[in-house]
Scaffold this motif. Structure first.
Motif, PDB file in Angstrom:
ATOM      1  N   GLU A  15       0.809  -1.226   0.000  1.00 40.19           N
ATOM      2  CA  GLU A  15       0.000   0.000   0.000  1.00 40.19           C
ATOM      3  C   GLU A  15       0.838   1.270   0.000  1.00 40.19           C
ATOM      4  O   GLU A  15       0.533   2.221   0.707  1.00 40.19           O
ATOM      5  CB  GLU A  15      -0.957   0.000   1.203  1.00 40.19           C
ATOM      6  CG  GLU A  15      -1.991  -1.100   1.104  1.00 40.19           C
ATOM      7  CD  GLU A  15      -2.869  -1.177   2.346  1.00 40.19           C
ATOM      8  OE1 GLU A  15      -2.987  -0.146   3.038  1.00 40.19           O
ATOM      9  OE2 GLU A  15      -3.415  -2.252   2.609  1.00 40.19           O
ATOM     10  N   MET A  17       3.662   1.898   1.238  1.00 40.16           N
ATOM     11  CA  MET A  17       4.477   2.196   2.414  1.00 40.16           C
ATOM     12  C   MET A  17       5.862   1.554   2.267  1.00 40.16           C
ATOM     13  O   MET A  17       6.070   0.647   1.465  1.00 40.16           O
ATOM     14  CB  MET A  17       3.804   1.663   3.689  1.00 40.16           C
ATOM     15  CG  MET A  17       2.443   2.280   3.979  1.00 40.16           C
ATOM     16  SD  MET A  17       2.502   4.062   4.239  1.00 40.16           S
ATOM     17  CE  MET A  17       3.264   4.151   5.848  1.00 40.16           C
ATOM     18  N   LEU A  19       9.815   0.913   4.682  1.00 40.33           N
ATOM     19  CA  LEU A  19      10.608   1.120   5.892  1.00 40.33           C
ATOM     20  C   LEU A  19      11.832   1.923   5.481  1.00 40.33           C
ATOM     21  O   LEU A  19      12.536   1.552   4.542  1.00 40.33           O
ATOM     22  CB  LEU A  19      11.039  -0.227   6.477  1.00 40.33           C
ATOM     23  CG  LEU A  19      11.755  -0.178   7.833  1.00 40.33           C
ATOM     24  CD1 LEU A  19      10.816   0.299   8.922  1.00 40.33           C
ATOM     25  CD2 LEU A  19      12.313  -1.551   8.196  1.00 40.33           C
ATOM     26  N   ARG A  27      11.849   3.915  10.476  1.00 35.01           N
ATOM     27  CA  ARG A  27      10.464   4.307  10.600  1.00 35.01           C
ATOM     28  C   ARG A  27       9.735   3.937   9.333  1.00 35.01           C
ATOM     29  O   ARG A  27      10.308   3.876   8.267  1.00 35.01           O
ATOM     30  CB  ARG A  27      10.372   5.817  10.814  1.00 35.01           C
ATOM     31  CG  ARG A  27       9.070   6.202  11.447  1.00 35.01           C
ATOM     32  CD  ARG A  27       8.699   7.643  11.326  1.00 35.01           C
ATOM     33  NE  ARG A  27       7.519   7.854  12.158  1.00 35.01           N
ATOM     34  CZ  ARG A  27       6.266   7.672  11.744  1.00 35.01           C
ATOM     35  NH1 ARG A  27       6.028   7.322  10.498  1.00 35.01           N
ATOM     36  NH2 ARG A  27       5.255   7.836  12.575  1.00 35.01           N
ATOM     37  N   GLU A  28       8.427   3.723   9.456  1.00 36.55           N
ATOM     38  CA  GLU A  28       7.613   3.516   8.260  1.00 36.55           C
ATOM     39  C   GLU A  28       7.348   4.860   7.610  1.00 36.55           C
ATOM     40  O   GLU A  28       7.191   5.862   8.296  1.00 36.55           O
ATOM     41  CB  GLU A  28       6.268   2.895   8.644  1.00 36.55           C
ATOM     42  CG  GLU A  28       6.177   1.450   8.295  1.00 36.55           C
ATOM     43  CD  GLU A  28       4.756   0.984   8.017  1.00 36.55           C
ATOM     44  OE1 GLU A  28       4.627  -0.099   7.428  1.00 36.55           O
ATOM     45  OE2 GLU A  28       3.792   1.686   8.385  1.00 36.55           O
ATOM     46  N   SER A  30       5.492   6.765   3.814  1.00 36.87           N
ATOM     47  CA  SER A  30       4.739   6.545   2.588  1.00 36.87           C
ATOM     48  C   SER A  30       5.589   6.919   1.386  1.00 36.87           C
ATOM     49  O   SER A  30       6.177   7.996   1.337  1.00 36.87           O
ATOM     50  CB  SER A  30       3.464   7.393   2.600  1.00 36.87           C
ATOM     51  OG  SER A  30       2.898   7.408   1.311  1.00 36.87           O
ATOM     52  N   ALA A  32       4.067   6.890  -1.562  1.00 39.03           N
ATOM     53  CA  ALA A  32       2.987   7.042  -2.540  1.00 39.03           C
ATOM     54  C   ALA A  32       3.258   8.147  -3.553  1.00 39.03           C
ATOM     55  O   ALA A  32       2.760   8.094  -4.680  1.00 39.03           O
ATOM     56  CB  ALA A  32       1.670   7.310  -1.810  1.00 39.03           C
ATOM     57  N   LEU A  33       4.052   9.152  -3.168  1.00 35.35           N
ATOM     58  CA  LEU A  33       4.247  10.286  -4.068  1.00 35.35           C
ATOM     59  C   LEU A  33       5.615  10.307  -4.730  1.00 35.35           C
ATOM     60  O   LEU A  33       5.992  11.284  -5.376  1.00 35.35           O
ATOM     61  CB  LEU A  33       4.036  11.602  -3.295  1.00 35.35           C
ATOM     62  CG  LEU A  33       2.645  11.736  -2.677  1.00 35.35           C
ATOM     63  CD1 LEU A  33       2.547  13.001  -1.839  1.00 35.35           C
ATOM     64  CD2 LEU A  33       1.571  11.746  -3.763  1.00 35.35           C
ATOM     65  N   VAL A  34       6.387   9.250  -4.536  1.00 36.13           N
ATOM     66  CA  VAL A  34       7.760   9.230  -5.051  1.00 36.13           C
ATOM     67  C   VAL A  34       8.106   7.849  -5.582  1.00 36.13           C
ATOM     68  O   VAL A  34       7.752   6.850  -4.967  1.00 36.13           O
ATOM     69  CB  VAL A  34       8.739   9.602  -3.896  1.00 36.13           C
ATOM     70  CG1 VAL A  34      10.167   9.281  -4.250  1.00 36.13           C
ATOM     71  CG2 VAL A  34       8.596  11.058  -3.524  1.00 36.13           C
ATOM     72  N   GLY A  47       6.568  11.734   7.865  1.00 35.38           N
ATOM     73  CA  GLY A  47       6.114  10.380   7.562  1.00 35.38           C
ATOM     74  C   GLY A  47       5.898  10.079   6.099  1.00 35.38           C
ATOM     75  O   GLY A  47       5.422   9.002   5.762  1.00 35.38           O
ATOM     76  N   ILE A  48       6.238  11.024   5.190  1.00 37.47           N
ATOM     77  CA  ILE A  48       6.130  10.705   3.761  1.00 37.47           C
ATOM     78  C   ILE A  48       7.406  11.125   3.030  1.00 37.47           C
ATOM     79  O   ILE A  48       8.126  12.022   3.474  1.00 37.47           O
ATOM     80  CB  ILE A  48       4.910  11.389   3.096  1.00 37.47           C
ATOM     81  CG1 ILE A  48       5.168  12.876   2.826  1.00 37.47           C
ATOM     82  CG2 ILE A  48       3.651  11.216   3.927  1.00 37.47           C
ATOM     83  CD1 ILE A  48       4.165  13.467   1.863  1.00 37.47           C
ATOM     84  N   ALA A  49       7.656  10.466   1.912  1.00 36.61           N
ATOM     85  CA  ALA A  49       8.768  10.882   1.056  1.00 36.61           C
ATOM     86  C   ALA A  49       8.229  11.956   0.130  1.00 36.61           C
ATOM     87  O   ALA A  49       7.196  11.754  -0.522  1.00 36.61           O
ATOM     88  CB  ALA A  49       9.284   9.694   0.261  1.00 36.61           C
TER      89      ALA A  49
ATOM     90  N   TYR B 118       3.490  12.389  14.802  1.00 35.63           N
ATOM     91  CA  TYR B 118       4.622  12.707  13.937  1.00 35.63           C
ATOM     92  C   TYR B 118       4.133  12.907  12.505  1.00 35.63           C
ATOM     93  O   TYR B 118       4.691  13.694  11.753  1.00 35.63           O
ATOM     94  CB  TYR B 118       5.636  11.560  14.021  1.00 35.63           C
ATOM     95  CG  TYR B 118       6.743  11.629  13.012  1.00 35.63           C
ATOM     96  CD1 TYR B 118       6.696  10.864  11.840  1.00 35.63           C
ATOM     97  CD2 TYR B 118       7.840  12.458  13.212  1.00 35.63           C
ATOM     98  CE1 TYR B 118       7.715  10.943  10.907  1.00 35.63           C
ATOM     99  CE2 TYR B 118       8.861  12.532  12.286  1.00 35.63           C
ATOM    100  CZ  TYR B 118       8.789  11.770  11.142  1.00 35.63           C
ATOM    101  OH  TYR B 118       9.797  11.831  10.210  1.00 35.63           O
ATOM    102  N   SER B 119       3.072  12.197  12.118  1.00 31.79           N
ATOM    103  CA  SER B 119       2.595  12.219  10.738  1.00 31.79           C
ATOM    104  C   SER B 119       1.073  12.228  10.704  1.00 31.79           C
ATOM    105  O   SER B 119       0.439  11.588  11.539  1.00 31.79           O
ATOM    106  CB  SER B 119       3.110  10.963  10.018  1.00 31.79           C
ATOM    107  OG  SER B 119       2.443  10.758   8.794  1.00 31.79           O
TER     108      SER B 119
ATOM    109  N   GLY C 196       6.579   6.044  16.358  1.00 30.28           N
ATOM    110  CA  GLY C 196       6.776   4.952  15.409  1.00 30.28           C
ATOM    111  C   GLY C 196       8.220   4.675  15.035  1.00 30.28           C
ATOM    112  O   GLY C 196       8.496   4.179  13.941  1.00 30.28           O
TER     113      GLY C 196
END
Lengths: 78, 371, 344
Positions: A15, A17, A19, A27-28, A30, A32-34, A47-49, B118-119, C196
């Motif tokens: 989905e 995601m 690591l 950390r986990e 996302s 999704a955009l990269v 939390g996202i790239a 955090y997110s 996390g």
């Protein structure tokens, strides 16, 4: 708005995601955009790239910087 | 490639500082680093002090915590106080005082449910795990942060969540930059250091109008010491040559077009507000996001019928001028006297990236005030 | 739970009667605390403990421990409560001897967890060569405490000739840290579920009186000692600067910070200088003794990573200043509130 750091993709998960790892801390995040693969580096923010880091560009920038500052010395010794 | 270490190389930094010194001609250079993260980096890496006298760094308004109107914080506090919600927020927002002197921190201390995340994706996970609680995510940030909120909204919709909403306060960089540049003579900025991570998302082409309409050079910079110094050098060269172009000094992360996937997603889940009141900068048109109609079910303002709360800045506050680069923190009459990080009167002192908070923490010697 | 039944240390929980001073309290004492903290003074079960003291000057220190989570990588609240107070006594140049331990227990706290904490304290005491000679237990209603709060008070003896105090730093003195910084705070923070993070980081909690004893033996004059706990190195050095009426200049490149501590700090936007240590000390000594002291510390297992990180300077503003490798500097101010993870 800008606390974003280079993180290495360690493992692709479901989905969109993944690591990722920063100096041994994982950390986990996302993806999704990269578009990125394992061992690529991305910029991680909340939390996202947000982008993938381009190693060739990084090398190019560093060598340009070294040339720019090196040029100074050449002028002095000319 | 050691992404952080290489761009913090001591010899490169020392050499770049030397080159900057050589590039300075007989004049002053007023350069605005737009982004709060850059303000923080300039201080963290002790660069402000290391730059030559001729280069004056003017701290811009790119700190989303600073420019968020106090009334919007009050709205979040009211949600926590009067509605049965769990409010999820970034750590940065916890201690910012609203217009009535309270913060989310004090709302939590008196029993409100406020959780740090955090997110925004973590807030969605929380909502999924607690289907009988209403989870509201307090979204703040420029275009670096908005894509994460967008992903959260998209995921919430895909999951069919009925208990997740976003209180959207995302603001946009270029309209704010225009507002600064619009001041013309008074601002007297010679060049702008562009926010590297915002630009990774929106693309360096987005700043072209700033260069052409206002004849201001913009150098997009990363956040390591060599990145900032390289961008400063780029600006000095352009200013000396009378040029005004966009130059990308963060090529490893930034492209001309930016992250088009992120842009597409933001276009889908967000809509432009006609107007948004920025703390310090006033009402700016088309400068902020709200949740798009298609995602109305995830808009906290609609679900909870939130009334707009306004709050005027403190009478003695000069943040408007500081944010526009018209005044340096130390020249504000209440700097470090009535207005301190413990007791902030205005936007610039509330967040550690704020121009005044940064100046207070890293530069200010108590003796200067007594003198 | 009725009279005559032993405590169920595997599945039982703290109940409100255990703090009331009656049979339930007695049972808790006899079956949990006494076997763990076994020593003559404690066994006598007086209201107070009578203990022999060697010659010298008495040092007293106290600390309350409320850490959450109670169990964290590298330790737990029990070990922390022993090490923390042992270290406070040691920072005065004293040999720690006896501790008191008072517990505030939350109703419903699992006895198995309490036993784990108590056993951990006993092990820490044994390692440090101290005994818990007296104590107290109270129980509060559910919600009144976070599982368990522990307050320890420690006493020790310091030789007449030792004059370590916060106001003794002088311009020209050097500053040493005994090892990499920020490990406890980063390890505990990384455990917060809402962040996390996955990391192998462990707390650096450990007793330091052995290291201090070795440092005293070096013959180098120790002007100040401080363990940088809450608020980190920055807070501890600011306090020393203010007390001594001096400034302190730190050399950024010399400050030892482990990779994963750096990772946690970069991710969360924290400055390692403000992150707590629980097994490190800062020492200030005259410049002509610093190399000898450094070698002496590095020879001790608890001081292997010791490094000279700065120098004491004249400064009427009594500021702590960090010097970057490229010549610039910035002030490292006193903390104003707990550092929180940030996004900006």
């Amino acid at each position: 708005m800008c606390l974003a750091i280079p993180a290495r993709v360690v493992e692709i998960r479901d989905e969109g995601m993944a690591l990722v790892e920063v100096e041994g801390v994982r950390r986990e995040a996302s993806l999704a955009l990269v578009e990125a693969d394992v061992d690529d580096y991305v910029i991680l923010h909340v939390g996202i790239a947000i982008t993938r880091l381009d190693e060739a560009e990084a090398e190019r920038t560093l060598s340009m910087l070294r040339k720019v500052v090196g040029g100074d010395e050449k002028e002095n010794t000319a | 490639m050691k992404w952080m270490d290489e761009f913090r190389d001591r010899d490169l930094v020392v050499s770049l500082l030397g080159r900057i010194d050589t590039a300075c001609m007989d004049r002053r250079y007023r350069l605005m680093e737009f982004c709060g993260g850059h303000t923080h980096a300039l201080y963290r890496y002790s660069l402000i002090e290391a730059l030559p006298e001729a280069v004056e760094m003017v701290h811009g308004p790119g700190c989303p915590v600073c420019v968020l109107p106090a009334g919007r914080i009050d709205m979040a506090i009211d949600l926590v106080r009067h509605r049965d919600v769990v409010l999820c927020t970034y750590g940065d927002m916890l201690r910012v005082p609203g217009g009535r002197g309270e913060s989310l921190f004090s709302a939590r201390a008196s029993g409100g449910e406020v959780r740090m995340v955090y997110s925004p994706l973590d807030a969605v996970d929380m909502a999924e795990r607690m289907p009988d609680r209403q989870v509201v995510f307090f979204a703040v940030g420029f275009e670096t942060t908005a894509p994460a909120t967008a992903l959260a909204l998209d995921r919430a919709r895909a999951l069919g969540l009925r208990n997740f909403t976003v209180f959207c306060n995302h603001v946009l960089t270029v309209p704010a930059m225009r507002a600064i540049a619009d001041d013309g003579e008074e601002a007297a900025i010679d060049g702008i250091i562009g926010p590297g991570h915002v630009t990774a998302v929106i693309g360096s082409e987005a700043f072209a109008p700033i260069a052409t309409d206002y004849r201001l050079p913009v150098a997009i910079a990363g956040f390591e010491p060599t990145d900032l110094l390289a961008a400063i050098l780029v600006l000095l060269h352009q200013i000396n040559a009378g040029e005004a172009r966009i130059e990308n000094a963060y090529a490893r992360a930034v492209t001309a077009k930016g992250n088009e996937q992120a842009a597409a997603l933001m276009n889908k889940v967000f809509a432009l507000r006609q107007c948004f009141a920025w703390r310090g900068l006033g009402e700016l048109e088309a400068s902020a996001f709200k949740v798009a109609d298609e995602y109305a079910g995830f808009d906290a303002e609609q679900r909870f019928g939130m009334d707009d709360l306004e709050h005027a800045d403190h009478r003695a506050c000069r943040c408007a001028e500081v944010l526009r680069g018209q005044m340096q923190p130390r020249d504000c009459p209440v700097f470090a006297t009535a207005c301190t990080p413990e007791h902030p009167l205005g936007a610039c002192m509330v967040s550690s990236e704020g121009a005044c908070a940064a100046a207070f923490r890293y530069e200010h010697r108590p003796a200067e005030v007594e003198a | 739970m009725g009279v005559g039944l032993a405590l169920d240390l595997r599945h039982g929980c703290v109940d409100i009667n255990m703090g009331a001073g009656g049979l339930a309290s007695e049972r808790l004492l006899q079956e949990l605390f006494l076997p763990a903290f076994d020593n003559v003074a404690l066994q006598s079960l007086g209201d107070g403990a009578v203990v022999p003291m060697p010659p010298g000057r008495l040092v007293v220190a106290t600390d309350a421990h409320v850490v959450s989570p109670i169990f964290f990588p590298g330790g737990d609240i029990g070990g922390l409560s022993v090490h923390g107070t042992v270290n406070d006594v040691a920072m005065m140049g004293a040999r720690p001897l006896y501790l008191s331990a008072s517990f505030i227990l939350e109703e419903g706290f699992p006895l198995a967890d309490l036993k784990r904490v108590v056993d951990s304290m006993a092990a820490a005491c044994h390692e440090a060569g101290v005994s818990i000679v007296t104590g107290d237990t109270k129980v509060v209603e559910k919600g009144g405490a976070d599982g368990v709060f522990i307050t320890t008070t420690g006493v020790g003896m310091v030789e007449e000739s030792v004059g370590i105090a916060p106001d003794r730093a002088r311009p020209g003195d050097r500053v040493i840290v005994s090892g990499p910084i920020g490990e406890h705070g980063a390890a505990v923070l990384a455990q917060r579920r809402e962040l996390g993070l996955e990391t192998a980081l462990t707390s650096d909690t450990q007793p330091l009186h052995g290291l201090v004893a070795a440092m005293l033996e070096s013959g180098v004059e120790l002007r100040c000692l401080r363990d940088p706990t809450r608020g980190g190195v920055a807070s501890a050095l600011n306090e020393l600067a203010r007390a001594s009426g001096v400034g302190i200049a730190l050399d950024e490149e010399s400050i030892p910070v482990g990779g994963e501590v750096r990772g946690v700090c970069e991710l969360l936007g924290l400055d390692p200088l403000y992150v707590a240590c629980e097994g490190r000390l800062l020492a200030i000594c005259p410049a002509d003794g610093v190399e000898r002291l450094l070698q002496n510390m590095r020879a001790h297992p608890k001081g292997e990573g010791a490094a000279i990180i700065g120098e004491v300077v004249e400064d009427r503003d009594r500021l702590l200043v960090l010097h970057a490798p490229w010549g610039g500097s910035r002030i490292v101010p006193m903390l104003t509130g707990e550092p929180l993870p940030r996004i900006c």
